[in-house]
Design a protein around this motif. Structure first.
Motif, PDB file in Angstrom:
ATOM      1  N   LEU A   1       6.463   6.515   1.777  1.00  0.00           N
ATOM      2  CA  LEU A   1       6.826   4.954   1.949  1.00  0.00           C
ATOM      3  C   LEU A   1       5.924   4.098   1.184  1.00  0.00           C
ATOM      4  N   VAL A   2       6.382   3.380   0.195  1.00  0.00           N
ATOM      5  CA  VAL A   2       5.623   2.643  -0.703  1.00  0.00           C
ATOM      6  C   VAL A   2       5.896   1.116  -0.421  1.00  0.00           C
ATOM      7  N   VAL A   3       4.707   0.165  -0.123  1.00  0.00           N
ATOM      8  CA  VAL A   3       5.150  -1.068   0.053  1.00  0.00           C
ATOM      9  C   VAL A   3       4.184  -1.756  -1.304  1.00  0.00           C
ATOM     10  N   HIS A   4       5.087  -2.378  -2.093  1.00  0.00           N
ATOM     11  CA  HIS A   4       4.671  -3.144  -3.258  1.00  0.00           C
ATOM     12  C   HIS A   4       4.132  -4.429  -3.029  1.00  0.00           C
ATOM     13  N   PRO A   5       3.058  -4.726  -3.864  1.00  0.00           N
ATOM     14  CA  PRO A   5       2.610  -6.242  -3.579  1.00  0.00           C
ATOM     15  C   PRO A   5       3.470  -7.303  -3.997  1.00  0.00           C
ATOM     16  N   LYS A   6       3.121  -8.286  -3.313  1.00  0.00           N
ATOM     17  CA  LYS A   6       4.567  -9.486  -3.657  1.00  0.00           C
ATOM     18  C   LYS A   6       4.176  -9.828  -5.057  1.00  0.00           C
ATOM     19  N   ASN A   7       3.074  -9.961  -5.665  1.00  0.00           N
ATOM     20  CA  ASN A   7       2.965 -10.235  -6.978  1.00  0.00           C
ATOM     21  C   ASN A   7       2.990  -8.925  -7.921  1.00  0.00           C
ATOM     22  N   PRO A   8       3.994  -8.882  -8.557  1.00  0.00           N
ATOM     23  CA  PRO A   8       4.308  -7.492  -9.300  1.00  0.00           C
ATOM     24  C   PRO A   8       3.019  -7.463 -10.245  1.00  0.00           C
ATOM     25  N   ALA A   9       2.234  -8.363 -10.543  1.00  0.00           N
ATOM     26  CA  ALA A   9       1.337  -8.089 -11.575  1.00  0.00           C
ATOM     27  C   ALA A   9      -0.112  -7.479 -11.082  1.00  0.00           C
ATOM     28  N   PHE A  10      -0.003  -7.610  -9.486  1.00  0.00           N
ATOM     29  CA  PHE A  10      -1.243  -7.036  -8.699  1.00  0.00           C
ATOM     30  C   PHE A  10      -1.161  -5.581  -9.025  1.00  0.00           C
ATOM     31  N   MET A  11      -2.304  -5.063  -9.540  1.00  0.00           N
ATOM     32  CA  MET A  11      -2.602  -3.637  -9.405  1.00  0.00           C
ATOM     33  C   MET A  11      -1.355  -2.897 -10.192  1.00  0.00           C
TER      34      MET A  11
ATOM     35  N   GLY B   1       0.772  -1.394   0.039  1.00  0.00           N
ATOM     36  CA  GLY B   1       0.156   0.049  -0.044  1.00  0.00           C
ATOM     37  C   GLY B   1       1.052   1.240   0.083  1.00  0.00           C
ATOM     38  N   THR B   2       0.169   2.315   0.452  1.00  0.00           N
ATOM     39  CA  THR B   2       0.748   3.806   0.256  1.00  0.00           C
ATOM     40  C   THR B   2       0.790   4.201   1.635  1.00  0.00           C
ATOM     41  N   PHE B   3       2.320   4.753   1.937  1.00  0.00           N
ATOM     42  CA  PHE B   3       2.391   5.048   3.427  1.00  0.00           C
ATOM     43  C   PHE B   3       3.138   6.134   3.385  1.00  0.00           C
ATOM     44  N   MET B   4       3.601   6.799   4.945  1.00  0.00           N
ATOM     45  CA  MET B   4       4.395   7.922   5.024  1.00  0.00           C
ATOM     46  C   MET B   4       5.161   7.759   6.060  1.00  0.00           C
ATOM     47  N   TYR B   5       6.147   8.542   6.250  1.00  0.00           N
ATOM     48  CA  TYR B   5       7.145   8.660   7.583  1.00  0.00           C
ATOM     49  C   TYR B   5       7.228   9.934   7.857  1.00  0.00           C
ATOM     50  N   HIS B   6       7.113  10.233   9.297  1.00  0.00           N
ATOM     51  CA  HIS B   6       7.494  11.769   9.725  1.00  0.00           C
ATOM     52  C   HIS B   6       7.750  11.486  11.042  1.00  0.00           C
TER      53      HIS B   6
END
Ligand SMILES: [Cu+2]
Length: 456
Positions: free
Chosen positions: A187-197, A165-170
């Motif tokens: 901060l971006v956490v990419h899905p385990k499956n690169p084809a997802f979204m 998902g889509t996150f931040m840090y501060h």
């Protein structure tokens, strides 16, 4: 390490390998890369760890990492930085690794991350990983979850990225000051499956705001509502990078808001859907098409669309005072006020006195007004047809048939096909029908004009 550094030097102009923290062996701490350029860096393709499709940070960059015994290790350095807000204006901010905002951190669902945070600020700090579900002791609220990181000290955060998902840090330490000074990052956490979204282009930026008096360099840190510089990734128009796409590419733009007010973010030329919020991905059945989405304080929103209309499309916050630079305040509305004769009289007393806005404010966009050092015109920018009259949170989204896949360079002004631009009517003009003037009612609108001073 050598390969990664060589790659970075080749791909990202301005990215320098910095010495690791003194007194700690290079073997135990990952390199703390620093960025010296405020322009958008190309996506950082992963060369180790799980594969993913990297994001592009507007006027920013992604923090390199190293893999160590199955852990992805990053090194953030909290420090004073000089950030160019737009050509002609620099600000003394606080940030991470040479810039404000700090570098984007990218990782993959399931990654175990270890983030070293070195404090080179004059006061203590912490880092809160906004939206990440993690063990309580890693949440970064100073005093509550951990002792604050004193100046000169390095702390280690360790946790697993359990969802994409889509996150931040501060910081969560002297928070109002440190955020008013520009301490934040994406901060971006990419899905385990690169084809997802999967999308063809994935842009990210943070919404931030500063209160910097014209002519000065350092933000006021106690401002609660009267911010005067409205920025995306600590940049104001015309300093915000252009977003680009090739016609029919699928584009995602992820936005996080760390200002003290909400921002209705508006993109011309497409209908988009919000596909990800701070809580995760939005199921298809729960999305709806729109052209403006409000990003409230502390929220993240990802919008997605197919860029199917070539052109130069405006992309901006819809609060119109957020598309103005400093000096937007305290200018009275002079529309319709006849200044003839008055200006000369005032100029005898105040030689620099100027009239602003007697026909609206558009003159401001064209005028070459003398400005204090280190500030930006309130309304500025030139387009191919004239002044754009914008500032703050405004940029363009350019869609081109011939934009190469993976090319993020601004293609220049759109070449309009003949006959597709609004044009002046030069034919006959009939007198337009007008609403009749309301009949004055003697009893209710009797105007008593002063004559003489007898009644005073
Ligand atoms: Cu706004």
């Amino acid at each position: 390490m050598t390969n990664r550094r060589d790659f970075l030097h080749g791909a990202a102009a301005g990215l320098l390998g910095a010495a690791t923290v003194s007194r700690v062996g290079a073997a135990s701490l990952p390199e703390a890369a620093i960025q010296t350029s405020p322009t958008m860096q190309p996506p950082l393709q992963p060369t180790s760890g799980r594969p993913y499709n990297p994001v592009v940070t507007l006027n920013g960059w992604t923090l390199p990492w190293r893999m160590k015994n199955g852990w992805k290790e990053f090194h953030l350095v909290a420090e004073p930085v000089v950030r160019e807000i737009a050509p002609g204006m620099k600000a003394n901010l606080w940030g991470y690794n040479g810039q404000s905002p700090g570098p984007t951190i990218e990782c993959v669902e399931g990654d175990k991350v270890r983030i070293f945070v070195t404090n080179k600020l004059p006061e203590h700090t912490t880092v809160h990983w906004h939206g990440i579900l993690l063990p309580n002791g890693m949440d970064g609220v100073g005093g509550l979850n951990q002792p604050q990181i004193k100046p000169g000290k390095t702390f280690v955060y360790e946790f697993e990225m359990t969802k994409s998902g889509t996150f931040m840090y501060h910081p969560h330490a002297d928070e109002m000051t440190q955020m008013a000074m520009g301490m934040m990052g994406f901060l971006v956490v990419h899905p385990k499956n690169p084809a997802f979204m999967r999308v063809d282009r994935d842009y990210v930026f943070l919404i931030n705001a500063y209160d910097i008096d014209p002519g000065s360099y350092t933000p006021r840190v106690n401002t609660m509502t009267d911010f005067n510089l409205w920025t995306w990734n600590s940049r104001a128009f015309p300093g915000i990078d252009t977003l680009v796409a090739r016609t029919n590419e699928r584009v995602r733009i992820r936005i996080g808001n760390l200002t003290m007010t909400n921002h209705p973010i508006h993109l011309h030329g497409v209908d988009f859907e919000v596909t990800c919020t701070d809580g995760g991905w939005v199921p298809k059945s729960a999305r709806w098409p729109e052209v403006t989405t409000d990003v409230a304080v502390g929220q993240m929103r990802a919008i997605e669309f197919v860029a199917n209309r070539p052109g130069d499309w405006a992309f901006h916050c819809h609060k119109s005072h957020h598309t103005m630079n400093a000096m937007g305040h305290d200018v009275p509305n002079m529309i319709g006020v006849d200044h003839r004769g008055i200006v000369e009289k005032i100029q005898k007393l105040v030689p620099d006195y100027m009239v602003m806005g007697e026909r609206g404010m558009a003159d401001m966009g064209e005028m070459e007004m003398p400005l204090p050092d280190n500030t930006l015109p309130m309304m500025t920018g030139m387009g191919q047809f004239g002044p754009i009259e914008m500032g703050g949170m405004f940029t363009t989204f350019k869609v081109r048939d011939n934009q190469k896949t993976g090319d993020y360079k601004d293609p220049g002004p759109y070449q309009y096909p003949k006959g597709t631009v609004a044009y002046e009517w030069t034919g006959e003009l009939a007198e337009p029908t007008r609403a009749p003037a309301p009949a004055a009612d003697e009893k209710t609108v009797t105007v008593i004009k002063p004559n003489g001073h007898s009644g005073h």
